[in-house]
Write a protein that holds these residues in place. Structure first.
Motif, PDB file in Angstrom:
ATOM      1  N   ALA A  53     -18.197  20.330  41.715  1.00 34.33           N
ATOM      2  CA  ALA A  53     -17.131  19.172  41.228  1.00 34.33           C
ATOM      3  C   ALA A  53     -17.041  19.784  39.987  1.00 34.33           C
ATOM      4  CB  ALA A  53     -18.348  18.039  40.903  1.00 34.33           C
ATOM      5  N   ARG A  54     -15.797  20.431  39.507  1.00 38.80           N
ATOM      6  CA  ARG A  54     -15.348  20.467  38.094  1.00 38.80           C
ATOM      7  C   ARG A  54     -14.195  19.096  37.501  1.00 38.80           C
ATOM      8  NH1 ARG A  54      -9.947  20.749  38.816  1.00 38.80           N
ATOM      9  NH2 ARG A  54      -8.907  21.082  40.704  1.00 38.80           N
ATOM     10  N   ARG A  55     -14.584  19.074  36.639  1.00 41.23           N
ATOM     11  CA  ARG A  55     -14.170  17.937  35.544  1.00 41.23           C
ATOM     12  C   ARG A  55     -12.616  18.157  35.220  1.00 41.23           C
ATOM     13  NH1 ARG A  55     -15.935  14.013  32.050  1.00 41.23           N
ATOM     14  NH2 ARG A  55     -14.907  12.710  31.702  1.00 41.23           N
ATOM     15  N   ASP A  56     -11.503  17.144  35.949  1.00 35.68           N
ATOM     16  CA  ASP A  56     -10.963  17.318  35.214  1.00 35.68           C
ATOM     17  C   ASP A  56      -9.400  15.809  35.505  1.00 35.68           C
ATOM     18  OD1 ASP A  56      -7.620  17.568  36.086  1.00 35.68           O
ATOM     19  OD2 ASP A  56      -7.195  17.219  37.952  1.00 35.68           O
ATOM     20  N   GLY A  57      -9.796  16.095  33.397  1.00 36.99           N
ATOM     21  CA  GLY A  57      -9.346  14.005  33.044  1.00 36.99           C
ATOM     22  C   GLY A  57      -9.925  13.643  33.386  1.00 36.99           C
TER      23      GLY A  57
ATOM     24  N   ASP B 255     -11.037  12.235  36.142  1.00 40.11           N
ATOM     25  CA  ASP B 255     -12.128  12.788  37.330  1.00 40.11           C
ATOM     26  C   ASP B 255     -12.884  13.688  37.394  1.00 40.11           C
ATOM     27  OD1 ASP B 255     -11.103  10.383  38.504  1.00 40.11           O
ATOM     28  OD2 ASP B 255      -8.667  11.825  39.202  1.00 40.11           O
ATOM     29  N   TYR B 256     -13.570  13.852  38.774  1.00 37.96           N
ATOM     30  CA  TYR B 256     -14.115  14.952  38.899  1.00 37.96           C
ATOM     31  C   TYR B 256     -13.933  15.654  40.550  1.00 37.96           C
ATOM     32  CZ  TYR B 256     -18.194  14.554  36.175  1.00 37.96           C
ATOM     33  OH  TYR B 256     -19.332  14.465  35.291  1.00 37.96           O
ATOM     34  N   VAL B 257     -12.993  16.574  40.716  1.00 33.46           N
ATOM     35  CA  VAL B 257     -12.467  17.322  41.621  1.00 33.46           C
ATOM     36  C   VAL B 257     -13.536  17.848  42.702  1.00 33.46           C
ATOM     37  CG1 VAL B 257     -10.839  18.404  42.889  1.00 33.46           C
ATOM     38  CG2 VAL B 257     -10.188  17.571  40.617  1.00 33.46           C
ATOM     39  N   VAL B 258     -14.218  17.583  43.886  1.00 30.95           N
ATOM     40  CA  VAL B 258     -14.978  17.696  44.609  1.00 30.95           C
ATOM     41  C   VAL B 258     -14.553  18.946  45.507  1.00 30.95           C
ATOM     42  CG1 VAL B 258     -17.337  17.301  45.824  1.00 30.95           C
ATOM     43  CG2 VAL B 258     -16.533  16.431  44.203  1.00 30.95           C
ATOM     44  N   SER B 259     -15.349  19.811  46.151  1.00 31.11           N
ATOM     45  CA  SER B 259     -14.939  20.699  46.611  1.00 31.11           C
ATOM     46  C   SER B 259     -16.435  21.507  47.751  1.00 31.11           C
ATOM     47  CB  SER B 259     -14.121  22.101  46.451  1.00 31.11           C
ATOM     48  OG  SER B 259     -13.080  21.339  46.287  1.00 31.11           O
ATOM     49  N   GLY B 260     -16.300  21.511  48.464  1.00 31.96           N
ATOM     50  CA  GLY B 260     -17.785  22.351  49.048  1.00 31.96           C
ATOM     51  C   GLY B 260     -18.109  21.871  50.914  1.00 31.96           C
TER      52      GLY B 260
ATOM     53  N   THR C  15     -22.226  21.451  38.890  1.00 29.44           N
ATOM     54  CA  THR C  15     -21.256  21.249  37.933  1.00 29.44           C
ATOM     55  C   THR C  15     -21.267  22.215  36.915  1.00 29.44           C
ATOM     56  OG1 THR C  15     -22.862  19.654  36.848  1.00 29.44           O
ATOM     57  CG2 THR C  15     -20.868  18.180  38.285  1.00 29.44           C
ATOM     58  N   ALA C  16     -22.078  22.619  37.085  1.00 34.65           N
ATOM     59  CA  ALA C  16     -21.675  24.269  36.433  1.00 34.65           C
ATOM     60  C   ALA C  16     -22.962  25.221  37.193  1.00 34.65           C
ATOM     61  CB  ALA C  16     -23.118  24.548  35.457  1.00 34.65           C
ATOM     62  N   PRO C  17     -22.373  26.767  36.972  1.00 39.73           N
ATOM     63  CA  PRO C  17     -22.301  27.369  38.147  1.00 39.73           C
ATOM     64  C   PRO C  17     -24.240  28.060  38.093  1.00 39.73           C
ATOM     65  CG  PRO C  17     -20.885  28.299  36.589  1.00 39.73           C
ATOM     66  CD  PRO C  17     -21.299  27.368  36.199  1.00 39.73           C
ATOM     67  N   ARG C  18     -25.149  28.148  39.060  1.00 35.93           N
ATOM     68  CA  ARG C  18     -26.282  28.403  38.685  1.00 35.93           C
ATOM     69  C   ARG C  18     -27.241  29.498  37.554  1.00 35.93           C
ATOM     70  NH1 ARG C  18     -30.751  31.406  41.773  1.00 35.93           N
ATOM     71  NH2 ARG C  18     -32.357  29.550  42.313  1.00 35.93           N
ATOM     72  N   ASP C  19     -28.508  28.859  37.443  1.00 37.94           N
ATOM     73  CA  ASP C  19     -28.459  30.091  36.968  1.00 37.94           C
ATOM     74  C   ASP C  19     -29.929  30.551  36.644  1.00 37.94           C
ATOM     75  OD1 ASP C  19     -29.795  31.168  34.193  1.00 37.94           O
ATOM     76  OD2 ASP C  19     -29.409  29.347  32.994  1.00 37.94           O
ATOM     77  N   GLU C  20     -30.615  32.225  37.112  1.00 32.92           N
ATOM     78  CA  GLU C  20     -31.517  32.396  37.892  1.00 32.92           C
ATOM     79  C   GLU C  20     -32.636  31.440  37.167  1.00 32.92           C
ATOM     80  OE1 GLU C  20     -32.232  33.530  40.322  1.00 32.92           O
ATOM     81  OE2 GLU C  20     -30.159  33.568  41.669  1.00 32.92           O
ATOM     82  N   ALA C  21     -32.582  31.504  35.355  1.00 36.44           N
ATOM     83  CA  ALA C  21     -33.480  30.966  34.398  1.00 36.44           C
ATOM     84  C   ALA C  21     -33.831  29.472  34.389  1.00 36.44           C
ATOM     85  CB  ALA C  21     -33.236  31.662  33.204  1.00 36.44           C
ATOM     86  N   ALA C  22     -33.231  28.574  35.435  1.00 44.59           N
ATOM     87  CA  ALA C  22     -32.891  27.322  35.035  1.00 44.59           C
ATOM     88  C   ALA C  22     -32.241  27.076  36.853  1.00 44.59           C
ATOM     89  CB  ALA C  22     -32.794  26.890  33.546  1.00 44.59           C
ATOM     90  N   PRO C  23     -32.404  27.386  37.450  1.00 39.94           N
ATOM     91  CA  PRO C  23     -31.587  27.009  38.652  1.00 39.94           C
ATOM     92  C   PRO C  23     -32.007  25.499  38.791  1.00 39.94           C
ATOM     93  CG  PRO C  23     -34.554  28.118  39.391  1.00 39.94           C
ATOM     94  CD  PRO C  23     -34.066  27.941  37.301  1.00 39.94           C
ATOM     95  N   GLY C  24     -32.516  24.572  38.019  1.00 43.83           N
ATOM     96  CA  GLY C  24     -32.912  22.969  39.149  1.00 43.83           C
ATOM     97  C   GLY C  24     -31.664  22.500  38.120  1.00 43.83           C
TER      98      GLY C  24
ATOM     99  N   VAL D  67     -25.367  14.427  39.673  1.00 42.78           N
ATOM    100  CA  VAL D  67     -25.275  13.083  40.931  1.00 42.78           C
ATOM    101  C   VAL D  67     -23.980  11.843  40.613  1.00 42.78           C
ATOM    102  CG1 VAL D  67     -26.135  11.177  42.236  1.00 42.78           C
ATOM    103  CG2 VAL D  67     -27.958  13.446  40.849  1.00 42.78           C
ATOM    104  N   LEU D  68     -22.851  11.951  41.939  1.00 39.93           N
ATOM    105  CA  LEU D  68     -22.159  11.159  41.976  1.00 39.93           C
ATOM    106  C   LEU D  68     -22.070   9.973  43.007  1.00 39.93           C
ATOM    107  CD1 LEU D  68     -19.071  14.028  42.288  1.00 39.93           C
ATOM    108  CD2 LEU D  68     -19.940  12.972  39.994  1.00 39.93           C
ATOM    109  N   LEU D  69     -21.463   8.890  42.751  1.00 43.07           N
ATOM    110  CA  LEU D  69     -21.732   8.048  43.657  1.00 43.07           C
ATOM    111  C   LEU D  69     -20.340   7.493  43.982  1.00 43.07           C
ATOM    112  CD1 LEU D  69     -23.502   5.215  44.894  1.00 43.07           C
ATOM    113  CD2 LEU D  69     -22.287   4.447  43.362  1.00 43.07           C
TER     114      LEU D  69
END
Length: 384
Positions: A138-142, A144-149, A169-178, A183-185
């Motif tokens: 989900a990328r932020r655009d104004g 809204d969040y724009v969701v693809s997947g 909402t951010a790429p996976r970081d191996e050091a902190a994968p969680g 969460v979007l409703l």
């Protein structure tokens, strides 16, 4: 303050409601792969699906032990709570981590049944139980969040007004994968056909299972639950409740099988006497009862810890494993006791046999539970 209803009274109320939905009702739904709307509506009117929602929002404000009793009795009656059980625990994410405005906007309507929150979208084809590797973004655009997947094994999506959706909402970081998950409703009424496609997945169970495709679905930023990037811990919060409640369904299934096998073994006469007189028949029934009774104590303990606000991740996992294995043993025993009749649709055994098999796999597999206990409790080295 209203006194909390006795659990025994709740069980009796659920049994009376379920009596209006006999085996023939569930057989028909299973045969047609139809959603049990009438049953879900009846549970909603009776207030059973809003049992965990606080009274200030129109719910009963009861604990997880009450919710577990409701689901256990549904399954013991021969029904299946999977058609709507998410309505109980999914709202916990909104209740615990949503804003005051979000809670006020949605929870009263969920409690009344005017809105259904039954879809919980986490799993993806490429990640399975390794949730940190989800790729729906989900990328932020104004505003809204724009969701693809894409998501898979999402039950009840076609029968829900709202959906709790876990995205990156951010790429996976191996050091902190969680980290980096949010969460979007999602309002399904607006989303379907406007960036969300729902594709039914036919399985051996009548669980309204679907696959979801997101193609630049726009979700208002105000529908973000909690803080951006903190969604993984919110989801984990709700998984304990899910596992305990599904464990209670397994206890109900197990009791269904033991009840049916005991009656059949007492009534069925072969070679001039009841088959239940034979130790080869009665011992497996007795063993199923012993195993289920032990598992039920673990479920009760986990639910009590959850209601007391104590950390209960290990206990929730163990309850789910013990209950699912006890119900599966009871299912196999019941089919064996009934012989050929166990495969006949009209006895309900084969349907419940298929249904209870799921819980060896979902919502978490037995092997993953064993891994959790090995590494978190016994401090053995991690294998992954």
């Amino acid at each position: 303050m209203t006194a909390e209803p006795n659990i025994a009274d709740i069980r009796e109320s659920v049994r009376r409601l379920c009596a209006d939905f006999p085996g023939t009702y569930w057989q028909s739904k299973d045969r047609d792969r139809a959603y049990p709307s009438e049953f879900v509506d009846a549970l909603t009117r009776a207030g059973f699906l809003s049992v965990l929602i606080p009274e200030e929002y129109g719910g009963s404000g009861l604990g997880l032990a009450a919710a577990a009793a409701i689901l256990e009795e549904i399954h013991r009656s021969g029904g299946n709570g999977a058609a709507c059980h998410a309505q109980m625990y999914v709202m916990g994410t909104l209740l615990k981590h949503g804003s005051a405005a979000q809670r006020a906007k949605y929870l009263p309507n969920i409690a009344s049944g005017d809105l259904r929150l039954q879809a919980f979208a986490v799993t993806e084809p490429g990640s399975g139980t390794d949730t940190t590797r989800i790729r729906t973004f989900a990328r932020r655009d104004g505003g809204d969040y724009v969701v693809s997947g894409q998501k898979i094994w999402i039950s009840r999506a076609e029968h829900s007004d709202l959906m709790v959706l876990l995205v990156r909402t951010a790429p996976r970081d191996e050091a902190a994968p969680g980290d980096g998950m949010s969460v979007l409703l999602v309002d399904m009424r607006d989303a379907v056909g406007n960036g969300l496609t729902i594709r039914p997945v036919r399985t051996m169970l009548n669980h309204a299972t679907t696959e979801l495709f997101f193609d630049d679905l726009r979700v208002p930023a105000e529908n973000l639950i909690g803080g951006e990037g903190k969604g993984f811990r919110y989801i984990l919060d709700g998984m304990n409740a899910e596992r305990i409640l599904i464990a209670s369904e397994c206890i109900g299934d197990g009791r269904f099988f033991i009840d049916r096998a005991s009656v059949y073994a007492s009534d069925r006469s072969v070679f001039g006497r009841a088959i239940g007189e034979n130790q080869g028949v009665q011992f497996p029934i007795a063993r199923a009862h012993v195993q289920l009774s032990a598992a039920a104590l673990m479920v009760d303990k986990a639910a009590a810890m959850f209601d007391a606000g104590e950390p209960c991740g290990t206990e929730a996992n163990m309850a789910k494993m013990l209950a699912s294995e006890a119900s599966w043993y009871a299912a196999d025993m019941c089919v064996q006791t009934h012989g050929g009749f166990g495969f006949a649709e009209e006895y309900d055994i084969e349907r419940k046999f298929r249904e209870t098999r799921l819980y060896q796999v979902a919502p978490i597999s037995t092997n993953l539970i064993l891994s959790h206990v090995a590494t978190h409790v016994l401090k053995l080295p991690k294998s992954f």
